[in-house]
Write a protein that holds these residues in place. Structure first.
Motif, short mmCIF file in Angstrom:
data_model
loop_
_atom_site.label_atom_id
_atom_site.label_comp_id
_atom_site.label_asym_id
_atom_site.label_seq_id
_atom_site.Cartn_x
_atom_site.Cartn_y
_atom_site.Cartn_z
N LEU A 110 0.86 -1.17 0.00
CA LEU A 110 0.00 0.00 0.00
C LEU A 110 0.90 1.23 0.00
CD1 LEU A 110 -3.05 0.71 0.34
CD2 LEU A 110 -2.55 1.11 2.72
N ASN A 111 0.64 2.16 -0.90
CA ASN A 111 1.30 3.45 -0.82
C ASN A 111 0.33 4.50 -1.35
OD1 ASN A 111 1.37 3.33 -3.62
ND2 ASN A 111 3.54 2.86 -3.73
N ALA A 112 0.77 5.74 -1.39
CA ALA A 112 -0.14 6.83 -1.76
C ALA A 112 -0.76 6.61 -3.13
CB ALA A 112 0.61 8.16 -1.72
N GLU A 113 0.07 6.10 -4.08
CA GLU A 113 -0.49 5.89 -5.42
C GLU A 113 -1.54 4.80 -5.46
OE1 GLU A 113 2.60 5.12 -8.45
OE2 GLU A 113 3.66 5.91 -6.71
N VAL A 114 -1.28 3.71 -4.73
CA VAL A 114 -2.26 2.63 -4.70
C VAL A 114 -3.57 3.16 -4.14
CG1 VAL A 114 -2.83 0.41 -3.66
CG2 VAL A 114 -0.55 0.79 -4.58
N VAL A 115 -3.48 4.03 -3.13
CA VAL A 115 -4.70 4.61 -2.55
C VAL A 115 -5.44 5.40 -3.62
CG1 VAL A 115 -5.58 6.27 -0.88
CG2 VAL A 115 -3.82 4.64 -0.21
N GLU A 116 -4.68 6.17 -4.41
CA GLU A 116 -5.31 6.91 -5.52
C GLU A 116 -6.02 5.97 -6.48
OE1 GLU A 116 -5.67 10.16 -6.46
OE2 GLU A 116 -5.12 10.45 -4.35
N GLN A 117 -5.34 4.86 -6.78
CA GLN A 117 -5.91 3.92 -7.75
C GLN A 117 -7.08 3.14 -7.18
OE1 GLN A 117 -2.04 2.39 -8.45
NE2 GLN A 117 -2.10 2.84 -10.62
N LEU A 118 -7.06 2.91 -5.85
CA LEU A 118 -8.21 2.29 -5.21
C LEU A 118 -9.42 3.21 -5.34
CD1 LEU A 118 -6.69 0.92 -1.88
CD2 LEU A 118 -7.77 -0.46 -3.64
N LYS A 119 -9.15 4.50 -5.13
CA LYS A 119 -10.19 5.51 -5.18
C LYS A 119 -10.78 5.57 -6.60
CE LYS A 119 -10.46 10.39 -3.91
NZ LYS A 119 -9.54 11.49 -3.57
N ALA A 120 -9.90 5.48 -7.61
CA ALA A 120 -10.35 5.56 -8.99
C ALA A 120 -10.91 4.22 -9.46
CB ALA A 120 -9.19 5.99 -9.89
N LYS A 121 -10.94 3.25 -8.56
CA LYS A 121 -11.42 1.90 -8.86
C LYS A 121 -10.60 1.22 -9.96
CE LYS A 121 -16.23 2.61 -7.40
NZ LYS A 121 -16.01 2.50 -5.98
N GLU A 122 -9.35 1.60 -10.07
CA GLU A 122 -8.47 0.92 -11.02
C GLU A 122 -7.88 -0.32 -10.37
OE1 GLU A 122 -5.83 4.05 -12.05
OE2 GLU A 122 -6.91 4.53 -13.90
N ILE A 123 -7.85 -0.30 -9.04
CA ILE A 123 -7.40 -1.45 -8.27
C ILE A 123 -8.55 -1.89 -7.38
CG2 ILE A 123 -5.81 -2.22 -6.47
CD1 ILE A 123 -3.70 -0.47 -7.59
N GLY A 124 -8.78 -3.21 -7.33
CA GLY A 124 -9.89 -3.74 -6.55
C GLY A 124 -9.62 -3.68 -5.05
#
Lengths: 223, 316
Positions: A151-165
């Motif tokens: 988990l890092n800041a970018e993954v959080v961004e991508q979670l938010k954008a629903k690019e990562i489940g």
């Protein structure tokens, strides 16, 4: 101290213990911790984390997973994929990519997604490779869901954008914090954490629902 | 060339998805990323030298560009230009060290390689606080820079990345330099025998420094591609790639001892490497054996090339 390469550092741990210095091991190598004479181990059991991912994928109704190993032959990475395989009811395929070469990793994942059209989820074992998979997915025209360890800041961004489940957090900050805390309590109160068993800080599965709370912690680097 | 055709036909037969147009785009991309660096590395090898720092220099170039823009909150293009200067300076350093100390380039660039690896990690952590840079995607100039270094167009179902254009342009320019200019003659002369070249008035030192600056230029293009396709750069990247560039050049017919080779050859080498490394994925062979297959295929392709060349020379 981390025991990612137990053979290499074990002798030093034993020397420290013999000299009366209490040692707490963190992160990797839980199964070697006790044998080396460490007080306790605080970390994530890689196979347990993999199993949790497998179960979550079942829950999400996935059928075929691709597990991307970014360092061929790395024991803990292999253990994660093996864990996924153990609990996941669908099929799991592994793919080795050159972790130090982002464009090559991306094109390999892209190639794999082009040939394995039925792959409906990709599990990456490190945050940068989730970003690479999101790119590769677009290139291959694949609909697979991307999930990742780390988990890092970018993954959080991508979670938010629903690019990562979802992301698997092993809470490394907690590992460091508890290790020092454990040593302090050992010194001031004679406490021993874990009773000879590893203390697990993960896997903690996080999704887009956790994002609002997570954002401010990842921004300051503690999650 | 024959090796490339053979590898292509082989994977066309064993891997169903290899011939799809979309797969072709992926393979070309993989080849172009290697190829952009293989061109200047091939020129350098024709000139008789090695550069072991080429792999991490790409990462350094991306890091400089990203961190300069971010820290100075400057327009992205300022960072890109600063990065060009810094990267060229590393090339000049390699070249000057080589010509001044007369040590083998293997040792000098090994030193640069290790120093850059340390600098990449050390400075990134010092400046960004973590092992990767901060995202610069929302900064001024990002979109235009991305268009130049990391865009793609779809032509007839094939996703063509802009790196393919850079690659072909570099091959064309390098071929022109090698075959049509005085500098090209100097490169062959220096690689064939430095003392003899110096005796007939070739500026050996300048040629060598120029060749290292060529590698820097390639590293700068690759580095900017790395940055603008991912917005962030991991500081530990690039280690090991220097070998792949050298491999591509050698597969393409460059002599390790210098004095012989071509830019087009390096492109063929990069293409063979790209096809093989992705073809194995398309063929769905056991991933644990990936490196074995890769090694075996490369060896066979190069042997075939060498055999055909020998036959051709014998019949001439």
């Amino acid at each position: 101290m981390t025991l990612a390469k137990p053979e290499a550092v074990r002798a030093s741990v034993e020397k420290a213990v013999a000299a009366g210095i209490p040692v707490v091991t963190i992160n990797a190598g839980g199964e070697h911790s006790g044998a080396a004479g460490a007080l306790s181990h605080i970390g994530q059991e890689e196979s347990v984390a993999g199993e949790a991912v497998g179960e979550e994928l079942n829950e999400r109704g996935r059928k075929k997973a691709l597990c991307v190993i970014h360092e061929q032959g790395n024991v803990s990475l292999e253990a994660r994929c093996a864990g996924v395989k153990k609990t996941f009811r669908g099929t799991v395929e592994n793919l080795n990519v050159e972790g130090t070469n982002m464009p090559a990793s991306t094109s390999s994942i892209e190639a794999k997604l082009q040939t394995g059209r039925d792959i409906d989820t990709v599990v990456t074992l490190g945050a940068p490779f989730a970003a690479a998979t999101v790119k590769a997915k677009a290139g291959a025209g694949s609909e697979a869901e991307v999930n990742t360890f780390d988990l890092n800041a970018e993954v959080v961004e991508q979670l938010k954008a629903k690019e990562i489940g979802f992301a698997v957090d092993q809470q490394p900050y907690l590992q460091g914090y508890l290790a020092v805390d454990g040593l302090w309590l050992h010194r001031t109160n004679g406490n021993v954490l874990g009773g000879g068993k590893p203390v697990l800080t993960g896997p903690a599965l996080v999704t887009d629902k956790d994002v609002p709370a997570l954002e401010k912690y990842t921004a300051r680097g503690t999650r | 060339m024959v090796g490339a055709v053979a590898v292509f036909l082989f994977f066309a037969v064993v891997a169903d998805s290899f011939l799809r147009p979309s797969s072709f785009g992926t393979v070309l991309y993989a080849a172009s990323v290697i190829g952009i660096m293989a061109v200047p590395v091939a020129l350098l090898m024709i000139g008789g030298e090695f550069d072991l720092s080429a792999g991490v220099l790409v990462t350094s170039s991306a890091l400089v560009s990203s961190m300069f823009s971010y820290q100075m909150t400057a327009n992205i293009w300022v960072g890109v230009l600063v990065s060009l200067l810094v990267t060229l300076a590393v090339g000049v350093f390699n070249g000057v060290m080589l010509t001044r100390t007369k040590l083998p380039s293997f040792i000098i660039t090994l030193g640069t390689f290790l120093m850059l690896t340390g600098l990449n990690l050390g400075l990134t952590k010092l400046i960004s606080g973590t092992v990767s840079t901060k995202s610069i995607a929302d900064m001024e100039g990002f979109d235009s820079a991305k268009a130049l270094f990391a865009s793609q167009v779809t032509v007839g179902g094939v996703n063509l990345k802009v790196t393919v254009v850079w690659w072909l342009a570099l091959v064309a320019v390098a071929t022109w330099i090698l075959l049509r200019t005085r500098a090209g003659n100097w490169i062959f002369a220096v690689g064939g025998g430095a003392e003899a070249a110096r005796a007939v008035g070739v500026p050996v030192n300048r040629t060598r420094i120029g060749l290292y600056m060529g590698v820097s230029l390639g590293a700068w293009i690759s580095g900017q591609h790395l940055l603008f396709s991912f917005d962030v750069v991991q500081s530990g990247e690039g280690v090991g790639n220097e070998l792949i560039y050298i491999i591509a050049a050698v597969i393409g017919g460059c002599l390790i001892t210098g004095g012989y080779g071509s830019a087009i050859g390096s492109a063929v080498g990069a293409f063979i490497f790209g096809m093989t490394s992705k073809g194995i994925v398309y063929a769905e062979w056991d991933p644990d054996w990936f490196k074995f297959f890769l090694g075996a295929m490369l060896l066979l392709a190069t042997l075939l090339n060498a055999w055909v060349r020998k036959r051709a020379e014998a019949t001439r």
